[in-house]
Design a protein around this motif. Structure first.
Motif, PDB file in Angstrom:
ATOM      1  N   HIS A   2     -26.260  -4.881  34.663  1.00 60.39           N
ATOM      2  CA  HIS A   2     -26.504  -4.539  33.274  1.00 60.39           C
ATOM      3  C   HIS A   2     -26.407  -3.049  32.997  1.00 60.39           C
ATOM      4  O   HIS A   2     -25.901  -2.630  31.942  1.00 60.39           O
ATOM      5  CB  HIS A   2     -27.871  -5.068  32.832  1.00 60.39           C
ATOM      6  N   SER A   3     -26.878  -2.240  33.942  1.00 60.28           N
ATOM      7  CA  SER A   3     -26.853  -0.791  33.695  1.00 60.28           C
ATOM      8  C   SER A   3     -25.412  -0.286  33.591  1.00 60.28           C
ATOM      9  O   SER A   3     -25.105   0.635  32.817  1.00 60.28           O
ATOM     10  CB  SER A   3     -27.609  -0.057  34.791  1.00 60.28           C
ATOM     11  N   ILE A   4     -24.518  -0.873  34.339  1.00 66.08           N
ATOM     12  CA  ILE A   4     -23.099  -0.475  34.259  1.00 66.08           C
ATOM     13  C   ILE A   4     -22.553  -0.783  32.871  1.00 66.08           C
ATOM     14  O   ILE A   4     -21.801   0.000  32.282  1.00 66.08           O
ATOM     15  CB  ILE A   4     -22.259  -1.229  35.305  1.00 66.08           C
ATOM     16  N   LEU A   5     -22.976  -1.948  32.336  1.00 69.78           N
ATOM     17  CA  LEU A   5     -22.500  -2.302  31.003  1.00 69.78           C
ATOM     18  C   LEU A   5     -23.044  -1.312  29.972  1.00 69.78           C
ATOM     19  O   LEU A   5     -22.358  -0.935  29.012  1.00 69.78           O
ATOM     20  CB  LEU A   5     -22.945  -3.730  30.654  1.00 69.78           C
ATOM     21  N   MET A   6     -24.312  -0.884  30.176  1.00 70.04           N
ATOM     22  CA  MET A   6     -24.880   0.093  29.254  1.00 70.04           C
ATOM     23  C   MET A   6     -24.033   1.366  29.279  1.00 70.04           C
ATOM     24  O   MET A   6     -23.731   1.924  28.215  1.00 70.04           O
ATOM     25  CB  MET A   6     -26.332   0.417  29.646  1.00 70.04           C
ATOM     26  N   ASP A   7     -23.660   1.807  30.487  1.00 69.12           N
ATOM     27  CA  ASP A   7     -22.824   3.020  30.575  1.00 69.12           C
ATOM     28  C   ASP A   7     -21.485   2.820  29.894  1.00 69.12           C
ATOM     29  O   ASP A   7     -20.990   3.712  29.182  1.00 69.12           O
ATOM     30  CB  ASP A   7     -22.588   3.379  32.055  1.00 69.12           C
ATOM     31  N   LEU A   8     -20.877   1.663  30.094  1.00 63.17           N
ATOM     32  CA  LEU A   8     -19.563   1.413  29.497  1.00 63.17           C
ATOM     33  C   LEU A   8     -19.663   1.427  27.978  1.00 63.17           C
ATOM     34  O   LEU A   8     -18.750   1.876  27.279  1.00 63.17           O
ATOM     35  CB  LEU A   8     -18.999   0.066  29.974  1.00 63.17           C
ATOM     36  N   SER A   9     -20.797   0.930  27.466  1.00 65.15           N
ATOM     37  CA  SER A   9     -20.894   0.833  26.006  1.00 65.15           C
ATOM     38  C   SER A   9     -21.005   2.216  25.378  1.00 65.15           C
ATOM     39  O   SER A   9     -20.679   2.394  24.202  1.00 65.15           O
ATOM     40  CB  SER A   9     -22.102  -0.024  25.612  1.00 65.15           C
ATOM     41  N   LYS A  10     -21.459   3.202  26.159  1.00 58.58           N
ATOM     42  CA  LYS A  10     -21.600   4.544  25.592  1.00 58.58           C
ATOM     43  C   LYS A  10     -20.243   5.206  25.388  1.00 58.58           C
ATOM     44  O   LYS A  10     -20.101   6.090  24.547  1.00 58.58           O
ATOM     45  CB  LYS A  10     -22.466   5.406  26.505  1.00 58.58           C
ATOM     46  N   SER A  11     -19.270   4.792  26.169  1.00 58.56           N
ATOM     47  CA  SER A  11     -17.941   5.390  26.016  1.00 58.56           C
ATOM     48  C   SER A  11     -17.290   4.860  24.746  1.00 58.56           C
ATOM     49  O   SER A  11     -17.390   3.679  24.429  1.00 58.56           O
ATOM     50  CB  SER A  11     -17.091   5.022  27.230  1.00 58.56           C
ATOM     51  N   ASN A  12     -16.604   5.735  24.012  1.00 64.94           N
ATOM     52  CA  ASN A  12     -16.001   5.228  22.779  1.00 64.94           C
ATOM     53  C   ASN A  12     -14.618   4.638  23.009  1.00 64.94           C
ATOM     54  O   ASN A  12     -13.918   4.264  22.092  1.00 64.94           O
ATOM     55  CB  ASN A  12     -15.949   6.321  21.706  1.00 64.94           C
ATOM     56  N   LYS A  13     -14.232   4.547  24.297  1.00 62.90           N
ATOM     57  CA  LYS A  13     -12.947   3.907  24.577  1.00 62.90           C
ATOM     58  C   LYS A  13     -13.069   2.396  24.608  1.00 62.90           C
ATOM     59  O   LYS A  13     -12.096   1.680  24.478  1.00 62.90           O
ATOM     60  CB  LYS A  13     -12.440   4.375  25.950  1.00 62.90           C
ATOM     61  N   PHE A  14     -14.329   1.930  24.879  1.00 65.88           N
ATOM     62  CA  PHE A  14     -14.515   0.491  25.048  1.00 65.88           C
ATOM     63  C   PHE A  14     -15.420  -0.091  23.997  1.00 65.88           C
ATOM     64  O   PHE A  14     -16.364   0.563  23.558  1.00 65.88           O
ATOM     65  CB  PHE A  14     -15.187   0.176  26.396  1.00 65.88           C
ATOM     66  N   ILE A  15     -15.152  -1.319  23.651  1.00 61.61           N
ATOM     67  CA  ILE A  15     -16.113  -2.085  22.881  1.00 61.61           C
ATOM     68  C   ILE A  15     -16.543  -3.250  23.758  1.00 61.61           C
ATOM     69  O   ILE A  15     -15.719  -4.021  24.238  1.00 61.61           O
ATOM     70  CB  ILE A  15     -15.485  -2.625  21.579  1.00 61.61           C
ATOM     71  N   VAL A  16     -17.845  -3.341  23.972  1.00 57.18           N
ATOM     72  CA  VAL A  16     -18.346  -4.376  24.879  1.00 57.18           C
ATOM     73  C   VAL A  16     -18.831  -5.572  24.063  1.00 57.18           C
ATOM     74  O   VAL A  16     -19.678  -5.444  23.175  1.00 57.18           O
ATOM     75  CB  VAL A  16     -19.506  -3.841  25.735  1.00 57.18           C
TER      76      VAL A  16
END
Lengths: 120, 172, 624
Positions: free
Chosen positions: B83-97
């Protein structure tokens, strides 16, 4: 004696006409042929795992949409590969699989016939 | 000479069988379905977790961005780990999770997110597991990377640091 | 801890004795007068050490000695005693020790009980058997030591899979191994007999009892496995063409064929090549099975250790044995020139030959189906599955002529025959077809194949039954065994045709109302047992005739390891089984309920026992 035995058997078998209330038999046939991917060696029909139960619901849905069993098999083959089907079908990968036993059978027959011909 | 043919050919056959078995030992037998790359995403519609709306797949994936679809459940232990990895990914504006909540109970799902954070822009529900199968998944957690309405990568099992870097590299 | 040490050194001592045995035998092969007693004593000593080692492992399990790595991996203090003991052979290392036990036991008994055979033959059999035994000693000591030491000593073990805690499964390996591994003696003695050029009627008479013993145990062992699958695995099936099941079936097919060939060889000097090859094949298939199951290249419910290193050892060992056997066969065996069909085409010899033909075909189907995916994967990296549809399509059509031959074959005389009782034979055939057609038509099943198949099985059934009453005790063993087989096919067919199933989701208190069955989910009891928590669901089921049954399937939640299993409740009567199983549904307050009615299940088990009974009768019969 023989006729008596025969009659007993028929009599017993007649009791079985209360049995085969089998709705769902087409879905059962299909799910028996699909492998449960998270189990080790069980069909979707036999398994009660999450994946298997979801598959059963999906197969029902596809049947209701009118797909034939061959179309349903292709659908799953496309998603998961040939491995999900228990019936290996007849394609370029499996010609040898089906032919080899038949060839062995014919070969065996030929040997036996030959051993009788040779005698003459 | 002809008499020798049978024994020799049998020995050759067994030798070949030996070689095949020998090679097969080097292979792992844990099968993962070929990751079919560049397949179109399935078309579907689904209810949202946090509201009563129903969304169409067209609406979910409409922007020209990289989407990450993560299939998760509150009862799945590895989902907690990633889950923490997904949280990090969501902060990037390149990805929409986007999250797909699999065979779960709304209350439990919401408490999971309250506890660990919500990285998902939208969360859809797959109550009976059939939508995941449409995606070619067979368990939780699984993660898909989507661009231009095509699946470009699929990860089976929880994400980790290494895969996180790999995903980031995709957008370069 | 002392037990592990004793066990370990006992193994090593056993290996030393084994090597001594080989040394003595080869050294004194020509001058063998003193050898007989010496060899017997040493083989007893070898057996003794293996027994000590085995007992040491059993005791380690019983006292939960977790300094032993095998016990740690496979046991738990809360396991009931019976399953602690059976846990000894429920794992890779322990089961190999069981292999070794049976191997050494059988050679000892063979040397003890073989009286009227040349000493050279006994010695040579011993040598070949020792090759196998030493191979297993090395395999155990080098790669699969049951006595590895763990330090620091853990307080608790990792527990045995709860699915394996079942009485049928506990005795399944020992019985199966007596069959599987028992065929090693047949292998060794066939090689010895071939080398000494004494494959003949005399030898056949002598080896027949070993073939029968091995065959009876193998049949019963496979039966136990199926019974376990039916009662334990919760899907109501008993045979799935799973690779591990196939791997036990293949030696059985070879052994049954061998048995029939021996029955011919014990009367006349023919089929010697068949006998030798089948003797080699049976044990080879057993070893091959061991390889496939333990090396990790097969994917199945039953696979043991997934360890390629062990797989490599067995592979090399197996192929060494194969090449050795091939060498001996081609160098020493000269098929007798008169071998070619010195019998008329309509004779008992022919029917046995045809039997061989069909059985080898069935064997090849099972073998190819099991092994082909491995080949395909290695050669072209494609993965396919070969499951029940493949086996059914290739086997069922051929069962029909096979069953008919089984009915007529025994009636033919040796060398030449003209069929007596033609009228009876023909009229029984007609009756069978009529009955079968009636059954199938009435129950709407797939008409053609089923009609013919049922007819063929019924025909065999009637013929063997008639023979039993008319011919009394002539050929009793064969009569009973074939009768059992016809009953087996009929039971399986009827079970298949007439089974029915209801699958539904129910909450406590709810009722399912089907067209012919009513299922009421009455209540739940929760209980705490020694090593699991149990949820018992109580159902009351009423069928269309108003007959009511109470069934209580159970869910068991184990703590070590964390697994939930589903225990079916099965009500068995003579004519049918009622089978119910429940499953938790993720995150819901209802249960998934599966209710099946399965006719003739009991007859499937009984018919296999009848088949074994035929073997037993043959074993006990004095030769006239």
């Amino acid at each position: 004696m023989k006729t008596f035995k025969t009659l007993i058997i028929i009599f017993h078998l007649l009791f079985f006409n209360n049995l085969y209330a089998n709705e769902n038999s087409e879905r059962n046939e299909i799910t028996k042929n699909l492998r449960c991917l998270i189990c080790q060696g069980q069909s979707v029909y036999d398994s009660d795992s999450d994946f298997a139960n979801s598959m059963k619901i999906l197969v029902d849905k596809k049947l209701n949409e009118g797909l034939s069993d061959k179309e349903i098999y292709s659908y799953f083959k496309e998603k998961y590969g040939d491995w999900i089907l228990y019936d290996p079908g007849l394609n370029k990968n499996t010609y040898l699989l089906w032919l080899l036993p038949i060839l062995i059978f014919l070969f065996g027959g030929a040997i036996i016939v030959k051993s009788f011909i040779f005698k003459k | 000479m002809k008499q020798k043919l049978v024994p020799y050919s049998i020995i050759v056959i067994f030798f070949v069988i030996f070689v095949v078995f020998y090679k097969s030992l080097e292979d792992t037998n844990i099968y993962t379905p070929e990751v079919k790359i560049n397949n179109d995403i399935p078309i579907f519609s689904a209810e949202r977790l946090l509201s009563n709306e129903t969304l169409d797949s067209k609406e979910i994936f409409q922007l020209d961005k990289f989407y990450i679809l993560n299939i998760w459940s509150s009862w799945c232990a590895p989902c907690r780990d990633e889950h923490s990895i997904l949280m990090d990914l969501s902060k990037s504006n390149k990805f929409i999770v986007i999250g797909m909540n699999y065979k779960d109970n709304k209350k439990n799902a919401k408490s999971f997110l309250d506890e660990l954070g919500n990285p998902y822009e939208k969360i859809i529900i797959d109550k009976n597991g059939t939508k995941s199968i449409e995606w070619g998944a067979f368990g939780v957690p699984e993660t898909f990377i989507i661009y231009n309405n095509k699946i470009i990568k699929k990860y089976i099992g929880p994400l980790n640091q290494e895969l996180f870097l790999e995903i980031q590299n995709l957008t370069k | 801890m002392i037990y592990s040490v004793v066990g370990h050194y006992s193994l090593i001592l056993g290996l030393c004795i084994g090597l001594i045995l080989v040394y003595f035998s080869i050294q004194n092969f020509r001058n063998f007068n003193q050898l007989d007693n010496k060899i017997l004593s040493f083989s007893f000593l070898q057996l003794f050490f293996v027994v000590v080692s085995f007992l040491a492992l059993v005791i380690s399990f019983i006292i939960s000695d977790f300094s032993n790595e095998t016990v740690f991996n496979n046991s738990h203090t809360t396991k009931p005693l019976f399953y602690k003991i059976s846990g000894t052979w429920g794992n890779h290392e322990g089961s190999l020790l069981l292999w070794l036990l049976v191997l050494t036991l059988f050679i000892f008994i063979f040397l003890l009980r073989t009286k009227n055979q040349p000493i050279k033959y006994k010695i040579l059999t011993l040598v070949f058997q020792q090759v196998i035994i030493i191979g297993f000693f090395l395999f155990l000591i080098l790669t699969s030591n049951p006595f590895n030491y763990l330090f620091p000593v853990p307080n608790e073990g990792l527990g045995l899979n709860p699915i394996l805690q079942d009485p049928a499964l506990a005795i399944h390996p020992p019985i199966l191994y007596l069959g599987y591994v028992g065929s090693s003696i047949i292998f060794s003695s066939a090689l010895a007999a071939t080398t000494l050029k004494m494959v003949s009627t005399n030898w056949a008479i002598h080896i027949k009892k070993w073939v029968l013993i091995s065959w009876i145990f193998l049949t019963l062992g496979i039966l136990l496995g199926s019974i376990w699958a039916y009662y334990e695995l919760g899907w109501g099936g008993f045979w799935f063409w799973d690779p591990v099941e196939n791997v036990s079936l293949m030696p059985w097919l070879a052994l049954t064929t061998l048995l029939h060939c021996i029955l011919v060889l014990e009367r006349k000097e023919t089929l010697t090549s068949w006998v030798i090859i089948l003797s080699i094949a049976t044990f080879t298939l057993s070893m091959c099975g061991t390889f496939l199951v333990r090396s990790g290249i097969l994917n199945s419910v039953h696979t043991f250790a997934n360890d390629p290193e062990r797989g490599l050892f067995i592979l090399i060992f197996l192929f060494t044995l194969i090449f050795l056997s091939l060498l001996i066969f081609f160098v020493f065996h000269k098929p007798s020139q008169n071998n070619q069909a010195n019998f008329f085409w309509l004779s008992k010899e022919t029917s046995i030959l045809i039997n061989n033909w069909f059985m080898m075909y069935f064997l090849s189907v099972v073998l190819i189906g099991t092994v082909y995916p491995i080949f395909l994967d290695v050669i072209s990296s494609q993965k396919i599955s070969v499951g029940p549809p493949f086996y059914h399509k290739l086997i069922i059509p051929f069962l029909i002529p096979f069953l008919l031959m089984m009915a007529i074959g025994p009636k033919l005389k040796w060398i030449k025959s003209d069929l007596k009782d033609k009228i009876y034979l023909f009229s029984l055939l007609v009756i069978s077809v009529l009955i079968s057609f009636f059954i199938v038509k009435n129950f709407n099943a797939n008409v053609l194949v089923n009609t013919i198949l049922i007819s063929a099985a019924l025909y065999l059934f009637f013929i063997t039954l008639r023979d039993f009453f008319i011919k009394k005790y002539k050929n009793l063993a064969q009569n009973i065994a074939h009768f059992g087989f016809s009953l087996l096919i009929l039971s399986i067919l009827f079970n298949n045709l007439f089974s029915s199933e209801i699958i539904t989701n129910l909450k406590v208190g709810e009722t399912y109302n089907g067209s012919k069955t009513k299922i009421v989910f009455e209540s739940i009891n929760q209980k705490k047992q020694k090593n699991y928590n149990s949820i018992i669901a109580n159902f009351s089921i009423t069928n269309s005739e108003g007959i009511n049954n109470n069934l209580s399937p159970e869910l068991r939640i184990y703590n070590q390891p964390k697994i939930t299993t589903s225990e079916a409740d099965i009500k068995t009567t003579l004519m049918k089984d009622k089978f119910i199983v429940i499953n938790l549904v993720q995150n819901q307050d209802y249960f998934n309920v599966r209710y099946q009615v399965k006719p003739f299940m009991l007859w499937i088990w009984l018919s296999v026992m009848i088949i074994s009974l035929g073997g037993l009768i043959s074993l006990l019969k004095k030769r006239t």
